[in-house]
Design a protein around this motif. Structure first.
Motif, PDB file in Angstrom:
ATOM      1  N   LEU A   9      -7.683  10.041  -8.324  1.00 60.58           N
ATOM      2  CA  LEU A   9      -7.150  11.297  -8.330  1.00 60.58           C
ATOM      3  C   LEU A   9      -5.872  11.504  -8.807  1.00 60.58           C
ATOM      4  O   LEU A   9      -5.016  10.630  -9.086  1.00 60.58           O
ATOM      5  N   LYS A  10      -5.681  12.806  -9.210  1.00 59.45           N
ATOM      6  CA  LYS A  10      -4.328  13.331  -9.858  1.00 59.45           C
ATOM      7  C   LYS A  10      -3.029  12.859  -9.278  1.00 59.45           C
ATOM      8  O   LYS A  10      -2.089  12.138  -9.767  1.00 59.45           O
ATOM      9  N   ARG A  11      -2.845  13.092  -7.838  1.00 57.00           N
ATOM     10  CA  ARG A  11      -1.751  12.755  -7.086  1.00 57.00           C
ATOM     11  C   ARG A  11      -1.628  11.197  -7.248  1.00 57.00           C
ATOM     12  O   ARG A  11      -0.232  10.859  -7.160  1.00 57.00           O
ATOM     13  N   GLY A  55       0.566   4.616  12.527  1.00 57.77           N
ATOM     14  CA  GLY A  55       1.158   5.906  12.298  1.00 57.77           C
ATOM     15  C   GLY A  55       0.988   6.416  10.710  1.00 57.77           C
ATOM     16  O   GLY A  55       0.803   5.291  10.062  1.00 57.77           O
ATOM     17  N   GLY A  56       1.233   7.613  10.644  1.00 57.87           N
ATOM     18  CA  GLY A  56       1.259   8.087   9.258  1.00 57.87           C
ATOM     19  C   GLY A  56       2.029   7.674   8.280  1.00 57.87           C
ATOM     20  O   GLY A  56       3.302   7.308   8.647  1.00 57.87           O
ATOM     21  N   LEU A  57       1.834   7.750   7.094  1.00 58.65           N
ATOM     22  CA  LEU A  57       2.814   7.288   6.259  1.00 58.65           C
ATOM     23  C   LEU A  57       3.512   8.678   5.335  1.00 58.65           C
ATOM     24  O   LEU A  57       2.655   9.558   5.072  1.00 58.65           O
ATOM     25  N   SER A  58       4.768   8.807   5.322  1.00 61.71           N
ATOM     26  CA  SER A  58       5.360   9.852   4.441  1.00 61.71           C
ATOM     27  C   SER A  58       5.127   9.664   3.072  1.00 61.71           C
ATOM     28  O   SER A  58       4.566   8.552   2.525  1.00 61.71           O
ATOM     29  N   ASN A  59       5.088  11.005   2.333  1.00 62.20           N
ATOM     30  CA  ASN A  59       4.920  10.888   0.987  1.00 62.20           C
ATOM     31  C   ASN A  59       5.764   9.840   0.246  1.00 62.20           C
ATOM     32  O   ASN A  59       6.899   9.558   0.375  1.00 62.20           O
ATOM     33  N   CYS A  60       5.165   8.978  -0.653  1.00 62.81           N
ATOM     34  CA  CYS A  60       5.744   7.969  -1.453  1.00 62.81           C
ATOM     35  C   CYS A  60       6.622   6.781  -0.568  1.00 62.81           C
ATOM     36  O   CYS A  60       7.310   6.025  -1.108  1.00 62.81           O
ATOM     37  N   CYS A  61       5.947   6.692   0.634  1.00 61.54           N
ATOM     38  CA  CYS A  61       6.316   5.448   1.390  1.00 61.54           C
ATOM     39  C   CYS A  61       5.468   4.426   1.313  1.00 61.54           C
ATOM     40  O   CYS A  61       4.298   4.795   0.825  1.00 61.54           O
ATOM     41  N   LEU A 117       0.915  -1.100   0.033  1.00 62.64           N
ATOM     42  CA  LEU A 117      -0.128   0.144   0.026  1.00 62.64           C
ATOM     43  C   LEU A 117       0.967   1.274   0.088  1.00 62.64           C
ATOM     44  O   LEU A 117       1.538   1.527   0.892  1.00 62.64           O
ATOM     45  N   TRP A 118       1.016   2.050  -1.111  1.00 68.62           N
ATOM     46  CA  TRP A 118       1.991   3.016  -1.633  1.00 68.62           C
ATOM     47  C   TRP A 118       1.218   4.305  -1.291  1.00 68.62           C
ATOM     48  O   TRP A 118       0.152   4.649  -2.096  1.00 68.62           O
ATOM     49  N   ARG A 119       1.550   5.045  -0.465  1.00 73.64           N
ATOM     50  CA  ARG A 119       1.105   6.589  -0.645  1.00 73.64           C
ATOM     51  C   ARG A 119       1.957   7.548  -1.609  1.00 73.64           C
ATOM     52  O   ARG A 119       3.059   7.163  -2.060  1.00 73.64           O
ATOM     53  N   HIS A 120       0.735   8.407  -2.361  1.00 74.32           N
ATOM     54  CA  HIS A 120       1.224   9.226  -3.146  1.00 74.32           C
ATOM     55  C   HIS A 120       2.330  10.041  -3.005  1.00 74.32           C
ATOM     56  O   HIS A 120       2.745  10.412  -1.713  1.00 74.32           O
ATOM     57  N   GLY A 121       2.977  10.666  -3.999  1.00 69.11           N
ATOM     58  CA  GLY A 121       4.216  11.812  -3.457  1.00 69.11           C
ATOM     59  C   GLY A 121       3.569  13.152  -3.092  1.00 69.11           C
ATOM     60  O   GLY A 121       2.390  13.256  -3.012  1.00 69.11           O
ATOM     61  N   GLN A 122       4.488  14.004  -3.002  1.00 62.10           N
ATOM     62  CA  GLN A 122       4.332  15.200  -2.369  1.00 62.10           C
ATOM     63  C   GLN A 122       3.409  16.331  -3.139  1.00 62.10           C
ATOM     64  O   GLN A 122       3.482  16.109  -4.226  1.00 62.10           O
ATOM     65  N   THR A 123       2.505  17.016  -2.432  1.00 60.37           N
ATOM     66  CA  THR A 123       1.779  17.909  -2.988  1.00 60.37           C
ATOM     67  C   THR A 123       2.081  19.154  -2.239  1.00 60.37           C
ATOM     68  O   THR A 123       2.557  19.083  -1.307  1.00 60.37           O
ATOM     69  N   ALA A 124       1.600  20.194  -2.929  1.00 52.88           N
ATOM     70  CA  ALA A 124       1.684  21.768  -2.503  1.00 52.88           C
ATOM     71  C   ALA A 124       0.827  21.640  -1.207  1.00 52.88           C
ATOM     72  O   ALA A 124       1.472  22.419  -0.089  1.00 52.88           O
TER      73      ALA A 124
END
Length: 241
Positions: free
Chosen positions: A88-90, A205-211, A38-45
């Motif tokens: 979604l786009k991200r 715990g939360g996932l960091s971007n792209c982890c 389960l992979w979280r998306h990359g960073q957004t503004a």
């Protein structure tokens, strides 16, 4: 005097009359050893601004695209069998990077979108605490809260987890599914698949971007093998394997 007829004993069939159970030993549970990444998306503004995104459709930043490219090269080393992603786009842009290096087609499903949080969406962390202090505090205590008038976490799990389960069932033994989604949706999906009580899901715990997190299939259900990882999982060498 004619002897009484003797009825021959029935042949043993392996079934006991009292229980109807067969005498054969129980079959061993089937172990397919499939995995879900389960992979979280990359960073957004909005990540940088600490704004609650929810289902708002926000693009990746340039750094977010770099994160996705780096992570995709690592995850490709797992030789995944399928890629499933939020539409979604991200998340779509993140999944596209893995598709580019594996050649796998991405299946998009809106059921994997982030939690809809109504009036919270677009607000910063500080603004949410200021305007919705009681709601925020109750949510952090693990109470079922419709943040901003939106979805309950259990409702998110009920729409997302079944999509993952149906897709996993199509994999071969030892197969790997990569699910590209959002922090909140990933947490609730993990909680649902592991059978955890909803009020305890915040303990993940939360996932960091792209982890990513990795679930492994065992004879007793799903196990959490990796959480908030940014490198490929190492084999478990020990008594708990």
């Amino acid at each position: 005097m004619t002897p009484e007829a003797v009825t021959p004993a029935p042949e043993a069939t392996g079934t006991t009359e009292a229980t109807g159970e067969t005498g054969a030993p129980p079959a061993s549970p089937v172990r397919r050893d499939r995995k879900v990444v389960l992979w979280r998306h990359g960073q957004t503004a909005w990540n940088l601004e600490r704004r609650f995104q929810g289902s708002t459709d926000i693009e990746l930043t340039e750094e977010g695209r770099r994160q996705a490219r780096r992570a995709a090269r690592l995850l490709a080393g797992l030789r995944p069998d399928a890629i499933l992603a939020s539409d979604l786009k991200r998340t779509a842009a993140t999944a596209a990077e893995l598709s580019a290096v594996t050649g796998l087609e991405v299946t998009h499903d809106e059921a994997l979108r982030e939690t809809y949080a109504g009036a919270w969406q677009g607000l910063t962390h500080e603004e949410i605490i200021k305007r919705f202090a009681d709601e925020y505090t109750a949510w952090k205590r693990g109470e079922p809260v419709r943040r901003g008038g939106g979805e309950l976490e259990t409702e998110v799990a009920e729409r997302a987890a079944p999509v993952v389960e149906r897709t996993v069932e199509k994999l071969p033994p030892g197969g790997i599914l990569v699910v590209v989604s959002h922090g909140g949706t990933i947490r609730t999906t993990i909680g649902r698949l592991l059978g955890l009580v909803p009020g305890t899901w915040e303990a993940l715990g939360g996932l960091s971007n792209c982890c990513w997190s990795v679930l492994g299939e065992s004879v007793r259900g799903w196990r959490l093998l990796e959480h908030n990882a940014g490198t490929l999982p190492a084999p478990v060498l020990g008594d708990d394997d």
